[in-house]
Design an enzyme around this catalytic site. Structure first.
Site, PDB file in Angstrom:
ATOM      1  CG  ASP A 195       3.626  16.544  41.212  1.00 47.77           C
ATOM      2  OD1 ASP A 195       3.152  17.669  41.422  1.00 47.77           O
ATOM      3  OD2 ASP A 195       4.848  16.318  41.187  1.00 47.77           O
TER       4      ASP A 195
ATOM      5  CB  ALA B 249       3.446  12.421  39.449  1.00 46.20           C
TER       6      ALA B 249
HETATM    7  O1  PMV Z   1       8.320  18.629  43.746  1.00 42.99           O
HETATM    8  P1  PMV Z   1       7.357  19.183  42.765  1.00 42.99           P
HETATM    9  O2  PMV Z   1       7.961  19.971  41.690  1.00 42.99           O
HETATM   10  O3  PMV Z   1       6.466  18.159  42.169  1.00 42.99           O
HETATM   11  O4  PMV Z   1       6.372  20.216  43.495  1.00 42.99           O
HETATM   12  C1  PMV Z   1       6.164  20.297  44.865  1.00 42.99           C
HETATM   13  C2  PMV Z   1       4.934  21.114  45.129  1.00 42.99           C
HETATM   14  C3  PMV Z   1       4.727  21.457  46.596  1.00 42.99           C
HETATM   15  O5  PMV Z   1       3.552  22.262  46.662  1.00 42.99           O
HETATM   16  C4  PMV Z   1       5.892  22.251  47.141  1.00 42.99           C
HETATM   17  C5  PMV Z   1       4.546  20.212  47.455  1.00 42.99           C
HETATM   18  C6  PMV Z   1       3.264  19.439  47.183  1.00 42.99           C
HETATM   19  O6  PMV Z   1       3.250  18.219  47.431  1.00 42.99           O
HETATM   20  O7  PMV Z   1       2.258  20.027  46.761  1.00 42.99           O
END
Ligand code: PMV
Length: 321
Positions: free
Chosen positions: A137, A96
């Site tokens: 993110d 991100a």
């Molecule tokens: O992959 P990460 O750590 O950025 O987190 C994913 C978060 C989820 O809720 C599992 C998926 C999402 O896109 O919100």
């Protein structure tokens, strides 16, 4: 020459449940990614490069996509440089941050630097490259501080994003000063398959849907606890959120070891992000002690503070424009 930075993130509450429209809270952390863009004009025109290598969809997927989609075809090729303080694939939002910093730099070049547009385009890029399920993110990296994402609008609304029939309202979340220790298990786990695994469970089980709803309720309690700076309550809710994520099937023995070890000196601890490996976080007043416990349990600890600085133009100079 334009230089833009964007912070990494940690999800505090609501991961996975957010995919089904439940609220989630994430914070931006004081580790950043920096992207520089300079026009590559003149005699030795070599096309687009990233840190001296030819821009490639395989090795620079987020940058490549952002440029392909949002850079003017008539513009000169760009010399791109990147620098990162974030470990990659650790649940700290490096994809991100690189996406938001690149989009921010492209927008700064066009004199159109606007966080709401950067968050929208950043999400589009992540979604296309990674199949990312929610914009949590990219919106956190854009805004900085903390955000509450929900499927309805509340006070302190920052922007609204949608895709197909899903809607996300991104709000500023009030926060006390927080010291978090993240612990990287070193176990690589991809977000997509974990989201798919939870989806299978949620689709066939009313029990799983109840768990998802409980995570949503707990996240709204946590929003109040954060606004009231009630560390004990925040910690207890982190612990509970972790148990619920474990029931959804995204815990991992390495994560559990780090969470247990950290809790002895923390208000609370939980896995963060997709789970199945990746990282955990603990809220603590004694970061050195919590970090030492995480290390002893086999993890790589990183002490982080929340940053209020989201995507930021660090430098913008002619004659590039
Ligand atoms: O992959 P990460 O750590 O950025 O987190 C994913 C978060 C989820 O809720 C599992 C998926 C999402 O896109 O919100």
């Amino acid at each position: 020459m334009v230089v833009v930075t964007a912070p990494g993130k940690l999800i505090l509450f609501g991961e996975h449940a957010v995919v089904y429209g439940e609220p989630a809270i994430a914070v931006a952390i004081d580790r950043r990614i920096r992207v520089g863009l300079a026009a590559n004009e003149g005699a030795q025109q070599r096309g687009f490069t990233v840190n001296g290598f030819e821009l490639s969809p395989r090795y620079h997927s987020f940058i490549h996509r952002a440029i392909q989609q949002y850079y003017d075809d008539d513009g000169p090729p760009l010399t791109i440089t990147t620098d990162s303080e974030l470990p990659s694939a650790s649940g700290m939002g490096s994809s991100a941050a690189i996406t938001v910093a690149t989009v921010g730099a492209l927008f700064a070049r066009m004199k159109k630097f606007d966080p709401a547009s950067i968050a929208k385009v950043g999400f589009d890029v992540e979604y296309t490259v990674q199949g990312r399920a929610s914009p949590i993110d990219t919106s956190t990296s854009t805004h900085g501080a903390a955000i509450l994402l929900d499927d309805t609008a509340r006070d302190a609304l920052l922007w609204h994003l949608s895709r197909d029939d899903q809607h996300w309202y991104i709000h500023h979340q009030e926060l006390p000063r927080l010291t978090l220790v993240a612990g990287n298990t070193g176990v690589h786990a991809k977000t997509g398959p974990l989201v798919a695994k939870v989806r299978r469970f949620v689709e066939r089980s009313g029990f799983a849907r109840d768990i998802v709803r409980e995570i949503g309720e707990l996240t709204l309690d946590a929003a109040d606890a954060l606004a009231e700076a009630d560390h004990e309550r925040i910690g207890a809710l982190m612990d509970r959120n972790h148990e619920l994520l474990a029931i959804l099937g995204v815990n991992h023995p390495a994560l559990e070891r780090l969470v247990k070890a950290a809790r002895k000196s923390a208000y609370g601890a939980k896995l963060t992000g997709a789970g199945g490996g990746g990282s955990m976080i603990a809220l603590t007043d004694d970061p050195e002690r919590t970090a030492a416990a995480i290390e002893k349990a086999g993890g790589e600890p990183i002490i982080v503070e929340v940053t209020t600085r989201g995507v930021t133009i660090e430098q913008s100079t002619e004659p590039d424009e």
